[in-house]
Every structure is written in C-alpha cells, then in structure tokens.
Design a protein around this motif. Structure first.
Motif, PDB file in Angstrom:
ATOM      1  N   GLN A 142     -85.134  36.738 -78.127  1.00 12.76           N
ATOM      2  CA  GLN A 142     -84.154  36.493 -77.067  1.00 12.76           C
ATOM      3  C   GLN A 142     -82.794  37.043 -77.494  1.00 12.76           C
ATOM      4  OE1 GLN A 142     -83.881  32.474 -75.620  1.00 12.76           O
ATOM      5  NE2 GLN A 142     -82.387  33.018 -74.071  1.00 12.76           N
ATOM      6  N   PRO A 143     -82.578  38.357 -77.259  1.00 15.24           N
ATOM      7  CA  PRO A 143     -81.304  38.952 -77.676  1.00 15.24           C
ATOM      8  C   PRO A 143     -80.155  38.700 -76.711  1.00 15.24           C
ATOM      9  CG  PRO A 143     -82.729  40.625 -76.758  1.00 15.24           C
ATOM     10  CD  PRO A 143     -83.532  39.345 -76.788  1.00 15.24           C
ATOM     11  N   MET A 144     -80.466  38.192 -75.494  1.00 15.18           N
ATOM     12  CA  MET A 144     -79.424  37.980 -74.483  1.00 15.18           C
ATOM     13  C   MET A 144     -79.736  36.731 -73.674  1.00 15.18           C
ATOM     14  SD  MET A 144     -78.194  40.594 -71.528  1.00 15.18           S
ATOM     15  CE  MET A 144     -79.011  40.004 -70.084  1.00 15.18           C
ATOM     16  N   LEU A 145     -78.669  36.058 -73.225  1.00 15.64           N
ATOM     17  CA  LEU A 145     -78.819  34.865 -72.393  1.00 15.64           C
ATOM     18  C   LEU A 145     -77.832  34.958 -71.237  1.00 15.64           C
ATOM     19  CD1 LEU A 145     -80.009  31.981 -71.989  1.00 15.64           C
ATOM     20  CD2 LEU A 145     -78.107  31.156 -73.371  1.00 15.64           C
ATOM     21  N   SER A 146     -78.340  34.779 -70.012  1.00 18.52           N
ATOM     22  CA  SER A 146     -77.476  34.760 -68.833  1.00 18.52           C
ATOM     23  C   SER A 146     -77.095  33.320 -68.527  1.00 18.52           C
ATOM     24  CB  SER A 146     -78.206  35.369 -67.632  1.00 18.52           C
ATOM     25  OG  SER A 146     -77.419  35.235 -66.477  1.00 18.52           O
ATOM     26  N   THR A 204     -75.171  42.124 -80.329  1.00 15.18           N
ATOM     27  CA  THR A 204     -74.747  43.518 -80.216  1.00 15.18           C
ATOM     28  C   THR A 204     -75.217  44.305 -81.432  1.00 15.18           C
ATOM     29  OG1 THR A 204     -72.588  43.010 -81.186  1.00 15.18           O
ATOM     30  CG2 THR A 204     -72.743  42.932 -78.790  1.00 15.18           C
ATOM     31  N   LEU A 260     -79.812  32.707 -80.072  1.00 12.33           N
ATOM     32  CA  LEU A 260     -80.225  34.088 -79.868  1.00 12.33           C
ATOM     33  C   LEU A 260     -80.907  34.636 -81.116  1.00 12.33           C
ATOM     34  CD1 LEU A 260     -76.956  35.422 -78.182  1.00 12.33           C
ATOM     35  CD2 LEU A 260     -79.017  34.568 -77.059  1.00 12.33           C
ATOM     36  N   THR A 308     -72.615  36.046 -69.749  1.00  6.54           N
ATOM     37  CA  THR A 308     -73.676  36.367 -70.713  1.00  6.54           C
ATOM     38  C   THR A 308     -73.229  36.158 -72.150  1.00  6.54           C
ATOM     39  OG1 THR A 308     -73.016  38.690 -70.803  1.00  6.54           O
ATOM     40  CG2 THR A 308     -74.753  38.126 -69.249  1.00  6.54           C
ATOM     41  N   VAL A 362     -72.223  38.426 -81.884  1.00  4.23           N
ATOM     42  CA  VAL A 362     -72.579  37.915 -80.566  1.00  4.23           C
ATOM     43  C   VAL A 362     -71.396  38.175 -79.637  1.00  4.23           C
ATOM     44  CG1 VAL A 362     -73.162  35.866 -79.212  1.00  4.23           C
ATOM     45  CG2 VAL A 362     -74.041  36.099 -81.544  1.00  4.23           C
ATOM     46  N   ARG A 363     -71.669  38.837 -78.515  1.00  2.00           N
ATOM     47  CA  ARG A 363     -70.639  39.130 -77.515  1.00  2.00           C
ATOM     48  C   ARG A 363     -70.746  38.098 -76.397  1.00  2.00           C
ATOM     49  NH1 ARG A 363     -65.919  41.637 -76.705  1.00  2.00           N
ATOM     50  NH2 ARG A 363     -66.629  43.305 -78.070  1.00  2.00           N
ATOM     51  N   CYS A 376     -74.788  37.863 -75.731  1.00  2.00           N
ATOM     52  CA  CYS A 376     -75.798  38.805 -76.202  1.00  2.00           C
ATOM     53  C   CYS A 376     -75.489  39.268 -77.618  1.00  2.00           C
ATOM     54  CB  CYS A 376     -75.923  39.992 -75.258  1.00  2.00           C
ATOM     55  SG  CYS A 376     -74.473  41.024 -75.155  1.00  2.00           S
TER      56      CYS A 376
END
Length: 174
Positions: free
Chosen positions: A106-110, A72, A101, A68, A131-132, A70
């Motif tokens: 869209q705060p997260m992407l898998s 933070t 992001l 992921t 971004v983590r 995402c």
C-alpha cells in the motif's frame, strides 16, 4: 473533489444572499468568501514532523482537507506509520495514526477530503519515508460588517415586532 468545493461555495453564496435578503423584513447581512490553497508537506527520516498552524483572525475559519498520503521516490519496503496530532472536542491534544504505508502493498492512501482544524501536527511515527501529504487549506470568511450607508438606513428605521397573541376561542352555538 473540485466539484465538492464548488458546490460548497455555491451553497455558501446562496445562503449569504438569502441572509442578506432578510427574513420577514429583517436584514441579516453576512457575505461569505471562501479561498482554497494547495497544501503539501513531506515527512522523512530527516524531517519526522510538520506542524500546520494559522494566525487567529476574526470571522475566519480555517480547514485543512487532506487528500492523499503516498510514499515517494527513495522509500524502502518498510512500514511507515503517519500520525496526526490535533485537538478533540474538549480541546485536549490527541494523537491518531491515520496511515500505515508500505511500498510493496500500500504505497498510497486516499483520505477523500479528511478535514482537520488547525493547528495540526503530522508525525512519521515509524519508518524512514519519505511520505508526501497533500490536501487543501480552505479559508472561509464571514463578513458581518455593514457598510456605512446600510447602517445609517437601519438606525433611522424602527423595527417593530408583534408579539404572538393567543388564538381566539369560538363558542359553539346551540
């Protein structure tokens, strides 16, 4: 995701046992071990890039499987573009954006185990993050060394291979 890694390890162990058992009496030992470690890094306005490198070792393959990306705590509602810099099949450096992001949409992407070969550099191309990036560092080791006892046994035995002979032709009887 963990089930996929377990299935891969089971396959590698089964393949290793099959190779050690040999084919047509020939032994081809290759025990395989696989280790998996959690990976994570954070990109921000202060740390705009991170490089994942490993030491080169014989008979060891390293894979970075990303899960992921995402935003933070403390992220602003702006476009945060994350770029990956790696090597292509011709060993040339190539930079590819993998995520855009934004906190409001869209705060997260898998990435579903997106696999990369180290060295890999992650860059925050635009935005201030943070971004983590999370994933797994997988190490696969194929040990081709034989124990002393096995190598002595093999040196004493001669392996004879028969050549392939052409089939005999039968003449039709009148």
């Amino acid at each position: 995701m963990a089930a996929g890694a377990a299935a891969a390890l089971a396959f590698l162990q089964q393949e290793s046992r099959a190779r050690a058992a040999g084919v047509a009496g020939l032994r081809v030992p290759a025990p395989v071990t696989m280790d998996s470690f959690f990976f994570g890094c954070e990109l921000s306005g202060h740390t705009r890039s991170f490089t994942f490198k490993v030491e080169e070792e014989d008979d060891t393959e390293h894979v970075l499987a990303l899960n992921t990306l995402c935003l933070t705590e403390g992220a602003k509602d702006e476009c945060n573009v994350v770029e990956v810099v790696a090597r292509d099949h011709d060993h040339r450096e190539i930079a590819v954006p993998v995520a855009n992001l934004r906190l409001s949409c869209q705060p997260m992407l898998s990435l579903d185990d997106f696999q990369l070969q180290p060295p890999v550099t992650f860059r925050l191309k635009s935005g201030s993050g943070p971004v983590r990036i999370t994933g797994r560092h997988q190490i696969v080791c194929i040990n081709n060394d034989l124990s002393e006892e096995e190598s002595e046994d093999e040196s004493e035995e001669e392996i004879k291979l028969c050549g392939i002979l052409p089939a005999k032709k039968h003449r039709a009887r009148p």
